[in-house]
Scaffold this active site. Structure first.
Site, PDB file in Angstrom:
ATOM      1  N   ASN A 202     -14.066  10.682   4.165  1.00 25.76           N
ATOM      2  CA  ASN A 202     -12.627  10.674   3.929  1.00 25.76           C
ATOM      3  C   ASN A 202     -12.026  12.074   4.060  1.00 25.76           C
ATOM      4  OD1 ASN A 202     -10.029  10.003   2.974  1.00 25.76           O
ATOM      5  ND2 ASN A 202     -10.874   8.468   1.587  1.00 25.76           N
ATOM      6  N   GLN A 258      -6.923  -2.799   0.607  1.00 25.06           N
ATOM      7  CA  GLN A 258      -5.512  -3.177   0.634  1.00 25.06           C
ATOM      8  C   GLN A 258      -5.268  -3.929   1.944  1.00 25.06           C
ATOM      9  OE1 GLN A 258      -6.276   0.346   0.584  1.00 25.06           O
ATOM     10  NE2 GLN A 258      -5.267   1.226  -1.201  1.00 25.06           N
ATOM     11  N   GLY A 264      -0.298  -1.684  -0.294  1.00 27.01           N
ATOM     12  CA  GLY A 264      -0.570  -0.252  -0.267  1.00 27.01           C
ATOM     13  C   GLY A 264      -1.363   0.213   0.935  1.00 27.01           C
ATOM     14  N   GLN A 265      -1.593  -0.670   1.907  1.00 29.78           N
ATOM     15  CA  GLN A 265      -2.335  -0.277   3.112  1.00 29.78           C
ATOM     16  C   GLN A 265      -1.509   0.722   3.920  1.00 29.78           C
ATOM     17  OE1 GLN A 265      -2.552  -3.039   6.465  1.00 29.78           O
ATOM     18  NE2 GLN A 265      -4.782  -2.890   6.435  1.00 29.78           N
ATOM     19  N   VAL A 267      -2.843   2.499   6.704  1.00 32.40           N
ATOM     20  CA  VAL A 267      -3.274   2.454   8.102  1.00 32.40           C
ATOM     21  C   VAL A 267      -3.549   0.989   8.448  1.00 32.40           C
ATOM     22  CG1 VAL A 267      -4.991   3.206   9.796  1.00 32.40           C
ATOM     23  CG2 VAL A 267      -4.291   4.753   7.958  1.00 32.40           C
ATOM     24  N   HIS A 271      -9.919  -1.682   6.179  1.00 33.36           N
ATOM     25  CA  HIS A 271     -10.843  -0.666   5.694  1.00 33.36           C
ATOM     26  C   HIS A 271     -11.172  -0.911   4.227  1.00 33.36           C
ATOM     27  CE1 HIS A 271      -6.733   1.036   5.355  1.00 33.36           C
ATOM     28  NE2 HIS A 271      -7.155   1.709   4.282  1.00 33.36           N
ATOM     29  N   HIS A 273     -12.664   0.745   0.842  1.00 38.49           N
ATOM     30  CA  HIS A 273     -12.943   2.001   0.139  1.00 38.49           C
ATOM     31  C   HIS A 273     -14.184   1.830  -0.734  1.00 38.49           C
ATOM     32  CE1 HIS A 273      -8.954   3.933   0.899  1.00 38.49           C
ATOM     33  NE2 HIS A 273      -8.549   2.679   0.947  1.00 38.49           N
TER      34      HIS A 273
END
Length: 284
Positions: A202, A258, A264-265, A267, A271, A273
């Site tokens: 990240n 998300q 709250g995504q 991009v 994905h 986390h």
């Protein structure tokens, strides 16, 4: 629901069952102290505490059932997005020792601040009148999280890649797409043997070891994945979680996704986390 130490087993009626998987390995439960309308838990039938205790078949079934539940909830609650969350282990704030996936429908402006949902998940308990008190996780404000250098990220990725070498796919030598972004291949430390999924470090991690796992194809939501991509993604999440925990000496992890901008995504590329957690470690 429940096993081992912790709260007593919960005996749930059929009125709490939203759906059962075709193989009867997983069940989606609704109405258990929901933090938002439609909040659903997806659990394996077999009572185990940790994701690592599930077989590959059970893992696939669990997350397939979560996706099926999401499809039902989208129509019933007019949801535009979803938060998924797993607290894998006591040090990650797991309130009851039975693996469970939170699937939470979201809508525009359903909360005054989007990030409030994470505190609500932290405090959730299936027991009426009780509030979970998870281990403290100190997350710096966004403006205090500085972007790291490519050199630092490459060094971290290299450490993880050494642990992932056995059975993993070939690491990329060219830029990797993450939404509209082109990632330096030095950030990538894991590619599944099929090549369908990969993991990278990240730019601005919330905690040391915070990494992301994505499908190789640029797909905005979990509903867009094929069955093969879905299976590969979650097998990869388990593999990456294991190696990151090993690298950091952590015992547990928070997993989160998300699924859509209203959750709250940031991009538009699926994905997951992974945040390693461990008791006695101030930085995890």
């Amino acid at each position: 629901l429940g096993a081992g130490n912790g709260p007593p087993d919960l005996q749930l009626g059929t009125d709490k069952v939203l759906l059962t998987s075709p193989g009867d390995l997983s069940v989606a439960l609704s109405g258990l102290q929901p933090i938002l309308p439609g909040h659903t838990l997806v659990v394996p039938r077999r009572r185990v505490e940790r994701l690592s205790e599930l077989s590959k078949e059970e893992t696939v079934d669990l997350f397939d059932t979560a996706r099926s539940a999401q499809q039902l909830l989208r129509g019933r609650f007019e949801a535009t997005a979803f938060n998924w969350a797993v607290k894998d282990g006591e040090a990650a704030g797991q309130p009851i020792p039975h693996v469970h996936v939170h699937v939470i429908p979201r809508k525009p402006r359903d909360l005054t601040a989007n990030d409030l949902v994470y505190d609500m998940i932290d405090r959730w308990s299936p027991l009426d009148g009780q509030e979970n008190v998870p281990p403290q996780l100190d997350i710096p404000d966004d403006d205090l999280r500085k972007a790291r250098s490519e050199k630092d990220m490459a060094a971290e990725a290299s450490r993880y890649a050494q642990l992932a070498a056995k059975g993993a796919g070939q690491l990329p030598t060219e830029a990797v797409r993450f939404g509209k972004f082109n990632l330096n291949p030095s950030q990538v430390f894991y590619v599944s043997s099929s090549g369908l999924s990969l993991a990278f470090v990240n730019l601005k991690p919330l905690v040391p070891g915070h990494v992301l796992v994505i499908p190789r194809r640029v797909l905005p939501t979990i509903a867009d994945l094929t069955e093969e991509e879905m299976r590969d993604l979650w097998h990869s999440v388990r593999a990456v979680q294991s190696l990151v925990q090993e690298s950091h000496g952590a015992c547990c992890s928070n997993l989160g996704m998300q699924d859509g901008p209203d959750a709250g995504q940031s991009v538009p590329h699926v994905h997951v986390h992974i945040l390693p957690r461990g008791q006695g470690k101030s930085s995890l």
